[in-house]
Design a protein around this motif. Structure first.
Motif, PDB file in Angstrom:
ATOM      1  N   LEU A 178     -24.046  37.378  41.473  1.00 27.43           N
ATOM      2  CA  LEU A 178     -25.751  37.429  41.926  1.00 27.43           C
ATOM      3  C   LEU A 178     -26.004  38.282  43.088  1.00 27.43           C
ATOM      4  CD1 LEU A 178     -26.784  34.104  40.261  1.00 27.43           C
ATOM      5  CD2 LEU A 178     -27.575  36.075  39.334  1.00 27.43           C
ATOM      6  N   ARG A 179     -24.971  37.729  44.076  1.00 30.28           N
ATOM      7  CA  ARG A 179     -24.970  38.303  45.569  1.00 30.28           C
ATOM      8  C   ARG A 179     -24.607  39.949  45.371  1.00 30.28           C
ATOM      9  NH1 ARG A 179     -23.491  32.920  47.498  1.00 30.28           N
ATOM     10  NH2 ARG A 179     -25.645  32.122  47.934  1.00 30.28           N
ATOM     11  N   LEU A 180     -23.684  40.163  44.729  1.00 30.01           N
ATOM     12  CA  LEU A 180     -23.361  41.742  44.668  1.00 30.01           C
ATOM     13  C   LEU A 180     -24.543  42.606  43.941  1.00 30.01           C
ATOM     14  CD1 LEU A 180     -19.690  41.367  43.653  1.00 30.01           C
ATOM     15  CD2 LEU A 180     -20.389  42.339  45.661  1.00 30.01           C
ATOM     16  N   VAL A 181     -24.866  42.288  43.058  1.00 27.51           N
ATOM     17  CA  VAL A 181     -25.999  42.952  42.355  1.00 27.51           C
ATOM     18  C   VAL A 181     -27.434  43.235  43.074  1.00 27.51           C
ATOM     19  CG1 VAL A 181     -27.204  41.146  40.978  1.00 27.51           C
ATOM     20  CG2 VAL A 181     -26.624  43.230  39.704  1.00 27.51           C
ATOM     21  N   ASN A 182     -27.409  42.344  43.994  1.00 28.00           N
ATOM     22  CA  ASN A 182     -28.699  42.464  45.039  1.00 28.00           C
ATOM     23  C   ASN A 182     -28.476  43.191  46.308  1.00 28.00           C
ATOM     24  OD1 ASN A 182     -30.000  39.960  47.162  1.00 28.00           O
ATOM     25  ND2 ASN A 182     -31.453  40.992  45.692  1.00 28.00           N
ATOM     26  N   HIS A 183     -27.129  43.615  46.378  1.00 25.20           N
ATOM     27  CA  HIS A 183     -26.725  44.195  47.747  1.00 25.20           C
ATOM     28  C   HIS A 183     -27.456  45.900  47.857  1.00 25.20           C
ATOM     29  CE1 HIS A 183     -24.523  46.207  50.868  1.00 25.20           C
ATOM     30  NE2 HIS A 183     -23.981  44.835  50.949  1.00 25.20           N
ATOM     31  N   GLU A 184     -28.164  45.835  48.896  1.00 29.22           N
ATOM     32  CA  GLU A 184     -29.000  47.208  49.203  1.00 29.22           C
ATOM     33  C   GLU A 184     -28.229  48.595  49.107  1.00 29.22           C
ATOM     34  OE1 GLU A 184     -28.349  46.702  53.956  1.00 29.22           O
ATOM     35  OE2 GLU A 184     -30.488  47.091  53.281  1.00 29.22           O
ATOM     36  N   ARG A 185     -26.838  48.307  49.131  1.00 25.88           N
ATOM     37  CA  ARG A 185     -25.936  49.610  49.303  1.00 25.88           C
ATOM     38  C   ARG A 185     -25.676  49.746  47.551  1.00 25.88           C
ATOM     39  NH1 ARG A 185     -25.257  52.627  53.223  1.00 25.88           N
ATOM     40  NH2 ARG A 185     -25.815  51.574  55.394  1.00 25.88           N
ATOM     41  N   GLY A 186     -25.765  48.512  46.821  1.00 23.11           N
ATOM     42  CA  GLY A 186     -25.294  48.690  45.512  1.00 23.11           C
ATOM     43  C   GLY A 186     -26.836  48.872  44.583  1.00 23.11           C
ATOM     44  N   SER A 195     -32.871  36.184  35.701  1.00 26.24           N
ATOM     45  CA  SER A 195     -33.073  34.946  35.148  1.00 26.24           C
ATOM     46  C   SER A 195     -31.665  34.530  34.631  1.00 26.24           C
ATOM     47  CB  SER A 195     -33.835  34.934  33.945  1.00 26.24           C
ATOM     48  OG  SER A 195     -35.377  35.087  34.232  1.00 26.24           O
ATOM     49  N   LEU A 196     -31.276  33.057  34.956  1.00 27.45           N
ATOM     50  CA  LEU A 196     -30.243  32.501  34.458  1.00 27.45           C
ATOM     51  C   LEU A 196     -30.582  31.536  33.590  1.00 27.45           C
ATOM     52  CD1 LEU A 196     -27.128  31.511  36.779  1.00 27.45           C
ATOM     53  CD2 LEU A 196     -28.109  29.833  35.202  1.00 27.45           C
ATOM     54  N   SER A 197     -30.066  31.604  32.437  1.00 33.18           N
ATOM     55  CA  SER A 197     -30.249  30.540  31.335  1.00 33.18           C
ATOM     56  C   SER A 197     -29.079  29.631  31.182  1.00 33.18           C
ATOM     57  CB  SER A 197     -30.688  31.253  30.198  1.00 33.18           C
ATOM     58  OG  SER A 197     -31.104  30.380  29.100  1.00 33.18           O
ATOM     59  N   THR A 198     -29.334  28.216  31.288  1.00 30.99           N
ATOM     60  CA  THR A 198     -28.437  27.367  31.006  1.00 30.99           C
ATOM     61  C   THR A 198     -28.722  26.254  29.939  1.00 30.99           C
ATOM     62  OG1 THR A 198     -27.084  25.518  32.036  1.00 30.99           O
ATOM     63  CG2 THR A 198     -29.371  25.659  32.921  1.00 30.99           C
ATOM     64  N   CYS A 199     -27.546  25.889  29.503  1.00 26.47           N
ATOM     65  CA  CYS A 199     -27.835  25.090  28.136  1.00 26.47           C
ATOM     66  C   CYS A 199     -28.044  23.471  28.869  1.00 26.47           C
ATOM     67  CB  CYS A 199     -26.675  24.916  27.226  1.00 26.47           C
ATOM     68  SG  CYS A 199     -24.961  24.206  28.190  1.00 26.47           S
ATOM     69  N   GLY A 200     -27.699  23.544  30.041  1.00 27.09           N
ATOM     70  CA  GLY A 200     -28.053  22.160  30.939  1.00 27.09           C
ATOM     71  C   GLY A 200     -26.995  21.453  31.451  1.00 27.09           C
ATOM     72  N   ILE A 205     -26.934  22.827  37.816  1.00 24.16           N
ATOM     73  CA  ILE A 205     -28.320  23.009  38.506  1.00 24.16           C
ATOM     74  C   ILE A 205     -28.586  22.668  40.001  1.00 24.16           C
ATOM     75  CG2 ILE A 205     -30.482  22.436  37.838  1.00 24.16           C
ATOM     76  CD1 ILE A 205     -29.940  22.299  34.748  1.00 24.16           C
ATOM     77  N   ASP A 206     -27.917  21.630  40.098  1.00 23.54           N
ATOM     78  CA  ASP A 206     -28.168  21.020  41.465  1.00 23.54           C
ATOM     79  C   ASP A 206     -27.402  21.852  42.641  1.00 23.54           C
ATOM     80  OD1 ASP A 206     -29.616  18.523  40.876  1.00 23.54           O
ATOM     81  OD2 ASP A 206     -27.984  17.487  40.460  1.00 23.54           O
ATOM     82  N   ARG A 207     -26.319  22.404  42.221  1.00 23.29           N
ATOM     83  CA  ARG A 207     -25.365  23.173  43.033  1.00 23.29           C
ATOM     84  C   ARG A 207     -26.429  24.618  43.465  1.00 23.29           C
ATOM     85  NH1 ARG A 207     -19.496  25.086  41.783  1.00 23.29           N
ATOM     86  NH2 ARG A 207     -19.193  26.019  43.641  1.00 23.29           N
ATOM     87  N   LEU A 208     -26.856  24.733  42.207  1.00 24.99           N
ATOM     88  CA  LEU A 208     -27.512  26.282  42.266  1.00 24.99           C
ATOM     89  C   LEU A 208     -28.841  26.125  43.173  1.00 24.99           C
ATOM     90  CD1 LEU A 208     -27.538  29.040  40.801  1.00 24.99           C
ATOM     91  CD2 LEU A 208     -29.094  28.282  39.301  1.00 24.99           C
ATOM     92  N   ALA A 209     -29.540  24.968  43.240  1.00 22.89           N
ATOM     93  CA  ALA A 209     -30.725  24.640  43.883  1.00 22.89           C
ATOM     94  C   ALA A 209     -30.451  24.944  45.498  1.00 22.89           C
ATOM     95  CB  ALA A 209     -31.218  23.250  43.594  1.00 22.89           C
ATOM     96  N   GLU A 210     -29.142  24.622  45.813  1.00 21.17           N
ATOM     97  CA  GLU A 210     -28.844  24.674  47.238  1.00 21.17           C
ATOM     98  C   GLU A 210     -28.405  26.052  47.821  1.00 21.17           C
ATOM     99  OE1 GLU A 210     -28.850  22.124  49.289  1.00 21.17           O
ATOM    100  OE2 GLU A 210     -29.345  20.823  47.419  1.00 21.17           O
ATOM    101  N   GLU A 211     -28.451  27.124  46.717  1.00 22.98           N
ATOM    102  CA  GLU A 211     -27.833  28.299  47.304  1.00 22.98           C
ATOM    103  C   GLU A 211     -28.857  29.358  47.793  1.00 22.98           C
ATOM    104  OE1 GLU A 211     -24.621  29.277  46.928  1.00 22.98           O
ATOM    105  OE2 GLU A 211     -24.113  27.964  45.253  1.00 22.98           O
ATOM    106  N   GLY A 212     -30.259  28.940  47.741  1.00 24.17           N
ATOM    107  CA  GLY A 212     -31.378  29.709  48.188  1.00 24.17           C
ATOM    108  C   GLY A 212     -31.241  31.283  47.615  1.00 24.17           C
ATOM    109  N   LEU A 213     -31.168  31.262  46.371  1.00 23.69           N
ATOM    110  CA  LEU A 213     -31.299  32.486  45.656  1.00 23.69           C
ATOM    111  C   LEU A 213     -32.746  33.367  45.290  1.00 23.69           C
ATOM    112  CD1 LEU A 213     -28.006  32.541  43.517  1.00 23.69           C
ATOM    113  CD2 LEU A 213     -28.448  33.649  45.687  1.00 23.69           C
ATOM    114  N   GLY A 214     -33.555  32.432  45.111  1.00 22.82           N
ATOM    115  CA  GLY A 214     -34.818  32.992  44.368  1.00 22.82           C
ATOM    116  C   GLY A 214     -34.759  33.380  42.847  1.00 22.82           C
ATOM    117  N   ILE A 215     -33.527  33.124  42.314  1.00 24.11           N
ATOM    118  CA  ILE A 215     -33.675  33.526  40.934  1.00 24.11           C
ATOM    119  C   ILE A 215     -34.504  32.563  39.986  1.00 24.11           C
ATOM    120  CG2 ILE A 215     -31.475  34.700  40.978  1.00 24.11           C
ATOM    121  CD1 ILE A 215     -30.134  32.216  39.595  1.00 24.11           C
ATOM    122  N   THR A 216     -34.928  33.173  38.638  1.00 24.35           N
ATOM    123  CA  THR A 216     -35.711  31.961  37.860  1.00 24.35           C
ATOM    124  C   THR A 216     -34.583  31.291  36.975  1.00 24.35           C
ATOM    125  OG1 THR A 216     -37.433  33.811  37.817  1.00 24.35           O
ATOM    126  CG2 THR A 216     -37.105  32.182  35.972  1.00 24.35           C
TER     127      THR A 216
END
Ligand code: SAH
Length: 367
Positions: A178-186, A195-200, A205-216
């Motif tokens: 997710l960080r690489l695909v967002n890179h301005e030189r990439g 969007s990231l889809s999870t079965c739950g 989910i709690d870990r992801l909430a802390e990453e500050g990514l702004g994905i759906t």
């Protein structure tokens, strides 16, 4: 691309961030700016020999010390109905995964795989039939986007992590991707278009909430009660409906990003008025007014290995109308590429089955 087994493993260059790449070129005795050049080239899908602003010597050093794990197109299907394109990829070790390229008004989106197989065991899903073989590397996720974009000759501006695999079960590699695909030189794909889809997986989910990514975040709910959900989604025995819905509220409160819920409608299993009412009740109980609720209804795509059938149109409409009447937004997902087995896992399974058939034939022949 088949990688020969060597005693010193080659560096997985496409999984490296800029700082790691700089350290890598430095170790090869090259100046730092080379890292940027290589980064730009490989994120556009160039092979080492195509990196024409590098010296021949450096290109040789790269080929000797590193690999680019970009998947190779094994099969490609173009839908005659809507132009959706499905790829079956071959990875470096012969494993296969799938991606789907979709055209929307707002741009091209690709659905990518995050694991070869899946160990979550959802009853209606083709990807889990043979279990999980391995996690995909960040480079292999990135490689699906890069190779499809290069093959199509069109920019891809959105990504959904809804292909084969459970993204939060391959957490570190997915985060790096997710960080690489967002890179301005990439590829420079904005997190708002991912969007990231999870079965739950609640811990994920709690870990992801802390990453500050702004994905759906999309959550595959599929059933409103523990009894039913545990029957079709074994993950519910670890984190039940209450724990999952409470985690989505925490995610929303931490990130300010809305969550969309996926609900696959399976005829006679989870699509009656009773389940619609239970769904409204459970959403009210655990989410209430904490955040807006959007439910994406997906008619189940019947897979060869299971006997589930999609709900009929009237039932889908009634289910959606009931949710809307009760303060939620509901959409019925448009089915793209129905003529090309566009729901993930089916091509990979077909490939495995045909390999098995061939093996069996071979055995017969040698008997
Ligand atoms: N593991 C993740 C992402 C991959 S599946 C997850 O479970 O969310 C992407 C979506 O497709 C999920 O909502 C999944 O439940 C759904 N899905 C799987 N098999 C399906 C099928 N046969 N028909 C319709 N949707 C399906």
């Amino acid at each position: 691309m088949t990688i020969q087994a060597t005693t010193t493993p080659k560096a997985d260059l496409l999984s490296m961030d800029m700082a790691e790449l700089e350290a890598f070129v430095k170790a090869l005795g090259e100046p730092r700016f080379r890292a940027q050049q290589i980064f730009e080239w490989m994120h556009r899908g160039a092979s080492f020999s195509e990196m024409t602003n590098l010296s021949g010597g450096l290109r040789e050093k790269l080929a000797a010390n590193a690999v680019l794990y970009v998947p190779r197109i094994l099969e490609k299907y173009v839908s005659a109905k809507d132009g959706t394109v499905k790829y079956l990829w071959e990875l470096y070790d012969g494993e296969n995964v799938e991606s789907v390229f979709m055209r929307y008004h707002h741009g091209n989106t690709i659905c990518i795989s995050t694991q070869a197989g899946c160990r979550m065991g959802c009853a209606f899903c083709a990807s889990t039939v043979g279990g999980k073989v391995r996690d995909l590397l960040p480079s292999e996720m990135l490689g699906q986007v890069i190779a499809a974009q290069r093959d199509m000759g069109e920019r891809i501006s959105g990504i959904v992590l809804m292909g084969i695999g459970e993204p939060l079960d391959n957490y570190d590699n997915v985060l790096r991707f997710l960080r690489l695909v967002n890179h301005e030189r990439g590829l420079g794909i904005g997190h708002r278009h991912i969007s990231l889809s999870t079965c739950g997986l609640v811990d994920g989910i709690d870990r992801l909430a802390e990453e500050g990514l702004g994905i759906t975040l999309s959550v595959s709910l599929h059933a409103p009660t523990d009894e039913l959900r545990s029957r079709i989604m074994p993950v519910n025995r670890k984190w039940n409906v209450e724990q999952l819905l409470c985690a989505t509220v925490r995610y929303f409160e931490k990130t300010g990003r809305r969550i969309s819920f996926e609900y696959t409608l399976i005829s006679g299993q989870n699509d009656t008025a009773e389940e619609a009412a239970a769904l409204v009740a459970v959403m009210r109980k655990y989410i209430g007014r904490a955040m807006p609720i959007h439910i994406n209804l997906i008619p189940v795509n019947p897979i060869r290995e299971r006997s589930f059938q999609a709900s009929d149109e009237g039932r889908i409409r009634r289910f959606a109308a009931y949710l809307e009447k009760n303060g939620m937004t509901a959409t019925v997902r448009r089915t793209l590429g129905p003529d090309i087995n566009a729901s993930c896992g089916q091509l990979r399974n077909q490939k495995h089955q045909s390999e098995k058939d061939t093996d069996e034939t071979n055995i017969k022949e040698t008997e």
